[in-house]
Design a protein around this motif. Structure first.
Motif, PDB file in Angstrom:
ATOM      1  N   VAL A 125       0.834  -1.215   0.000  1.00  0.00           N
ATOM      2  CA  VAL A 125       0.000   0.000   0.000  1.00  0.00           C
ATOM      3  C   VAL A 125       0.867   1.262   0.000  1.00  0.00           C
ATOM      4  CG1 VAL A 125      -2.055  -1.081   0.996  1.00  0.00           C
ATOM      5  CG2 VAL A 125      -0.393   0.016   2.529  1.00  0.00           C
ATOM      6  N   LYS A 128       1.879   1.907  -3.490  1.00  0.00           N
ATOM      7  CA  LYS A 128       0.790   2.456  -4.318  1.00  0.00           C
ATOM      8  C   LYS A 128       0.667   3.979  -4.201  1.00  0.00           C
ATOM      9  CE  LYS A 128      -2.444  -1.351  -5.015  1.00  0.00           C
ATOM     10  NZ  LYS A 128      -2.198  -2.537  -4.227  1.00  0.00           N
ATOM     11  N   VAL A 129       1.105   4.533  -3.078  1.00  0.00           N
ATOM     12  CA  VAL A 129       0.980   5.983  -2.880  1.00  0.00           C
ATOM     13  C   VAL A 129       2.338   6.690  -2.937  1.00  0.00           C
ATOM     14  CG1 VAL A 129      -1.146   5.743  -1.530  1.00  0.00           C
ATOM     15  CG2 VAL A 129       1.056   5.822  -0.340  1.00  0.00           C
ATOM     16  N   LEU A 156      -6.335   1.723   2.180  1.00  0.00           N
ATOM     17  CA  LEU A 156      -6.294   0.602   1.225  1.00  0.00           C
ATOM     18  C   LEU A 156      -5.959  -0.743   1.882  1.00  0.00           C
ATOM     19  CD1 LEU A 156      -4.257   2.319  -1.649  1.00  0.00           C
ATOM     20  CD2 LEU A 156      -6.677   1.707  -1.700  1.00  0.00           C
ATOM     21  N   GLU A 186      -5.067   7.315  -9.615  1.00  0.00           N
ATOM     22  CA  GLU A 186      -4.394   6.040  -9.912  1.00  0.00           C
ATOM     23  C   GLU A 186      -5.121   4.882  -9.234  1.00  0.00           C
ATOM     24  OE1 GLU A 186      -1.790   5.159 -11.951  1.00  0.00           O
ATOM     25  OE2 GLU A 186      -2.139   7.194 -12.671  1.00  0.00           O
ATOM     26  N   ILE A 187      -5.501   5.120  -7.981  1.00  0.00           N
ATOM     27  CA  ILE A 187      -6.205   4.073  -7.225  1.00  0.00           C
ATOM     28  C   ILE A 187      -7.557   3.782  -7.882  1.00  0.00           C
ATOM     29  CG2 ILE A 187      -7.369   3.648  -5.005  1.00  0.00           C
ATOM     30  CD1 ILE A 187      -4.932   5.253  -3.791  1.00  0.00           C
ATOM     31  N   HIS A 188      -8.198   4.823  -8.347  1.00  0.00           N
ATOM     32  CA  HIS A 188      -9.479   4.647  -9.039  1.00  0.00           C
ATOM     33  C   HIS A 188      -9.292   3.830 -10.321  1.00  0.00           C
ATOM     34  CE1 HIS A 188     -12.602   6.293 -11.940  1.00  0.00           C
ATOM     35  NE2 HIS A 188     -13.270   5.519 -11.122  1.00  0.00           N
ATOM     36  N   SER A 190      -7.263   1.572 -10.851  1.00  0.00           N
ATOM     37  CA  SER A 190      -7.028   0.159 -10.538  1.00  0.00           C
ATOM     38  C   SER A 190      -8.339  -0.564 -10.214  1.00  0.00           C
ATOM     39  CB  SER A 190      -6.045   0.028  -9.366  1.00  0.00           C
ATOM     40  OG  SER A 190      -6.691   0.362  -8.145  1.00  0.00           O
ATOM     41  N   ARG A 192     -10.948   0.752  -8.094  1.00  0.00           N
ATOM     42  CA  ARG A 192     -11.624   1.114  -6.833  1.00  0.00           C
ATOM     43  C   ARG A 192     -12.739   2.128  -7.066  1.00  0.00           C
ATOM     44  NH1 ARG A 192      -9.557  -2.333  -3.116  1.00  0.00           N
ATOM     45  NH2 ARG A 192      -7.358  -2.581  -3.489  1.00  0.00           N
TER      46      ARG A 192
END
Length: 227
Positions: A125, A128-129, A156, A186-188, A190, A192
């Motif tokens: 995690v 990822k950030v 996350l 970016e998370i979106h 993937s 989310r």
């Protein structure tokens, strides 16, 4: 499992005894990025608190990540929150421990036991950030933007079905806000689903997406015009 991750019908949102929002009808589908806008005091925070079980849903019907909000009992709230990632404006990091220990604290609190698995999850995690090398630092050694990245990483940890971000850029300068927004984008991407309360209209113009507005005790979808 339906495509609908959040749905409210004729819901009324209360803060203690005062009615904040009325006749709320909305639906958020899996994979959407949805903004929630509105002036301070228009009910955004009360709405978010209702979604993660801090305020009861007293009128109407509502479901979020397969939990019925009208029947949500105290003992079920931790299970609901495991399926949600919540990002607050003020980071809410524990100041007396480093970032790795902040994150492992959350994992242990939600039932993780295996030290190696926890270590790998934390690395994952933070990667990822963009904070992989900062795990040994304490919150006060990080900038506001870095602290918010860690807060997003924390959200996350349990692979949430829905991320609720309540003014995640509210305490950040414009440049840092954009950096944090890029992380959320970016998370979106993937896969989310994200619901983000904000009053940062510059971000909405830069990253347009479905937008709900709180105004006059109502929530309605705003149709964005091309700028």
């Amino acid at each position: 499992m339906s495509d609908t991750i959040l749905e409210l019908k004729n819901a009324a949102i209360f803060q203690k005894d005062s009615l904040v929002l009325n006749e709320v009808n909305l639906e958020v589908k899996k994979g959407e990025f949805v903004y929630l806008i509105g002036k301070t005091g228009s009910g955004k925070s009360s709405f978010m608190k209702t979604l993660y079980g801090d305020l009861p849903l007293r009128e109407g019907t509502g479901s979020i990540v397969d939990f019925d909000l009208t029947k949500l009992r105290e003992k079920k709230i931790p299970f609901l929150r495991r399926k949600l990632g919540i990002v607050f404006q003020d980071f809410k990091l524990l100041p007396d421990r480093n970032i790795n220990n902040n994150l492992s604290f959350v994992l242990r609190a939600t039932g993780w036991k295996d030290a190696q698995k926890m270590k790998l999850k934390i690395e994952d995690v933070l990667g990822k950030v963009g904070m992989k090398t900062k795990g040994f630092k304490f919150p006060h050694q990080l900038s506001g933007g870095e602290q918010q990245r860690v807060a997003i990483a924390r959200a996350l940890l349990n692979d949430p079905e829905l991320i609720l971000a309540d003014e995640p850029t509210g305490n950040l300068d414009p440049q840092t806000s954009v950096e944090v927004m890029k992380v959320l984008q970016e998370i979106h991407k993937s896969g989310r689903t994200i619901l983000m309360a904000t009053h940062d209209y510059a971000l909405i113009l830069k990253y347009p997406s479905k937008t709900l507005k709180c105004d006059g005790n109502k929530i309605f979808e705003v149709v964005q015009r091309a700028v």
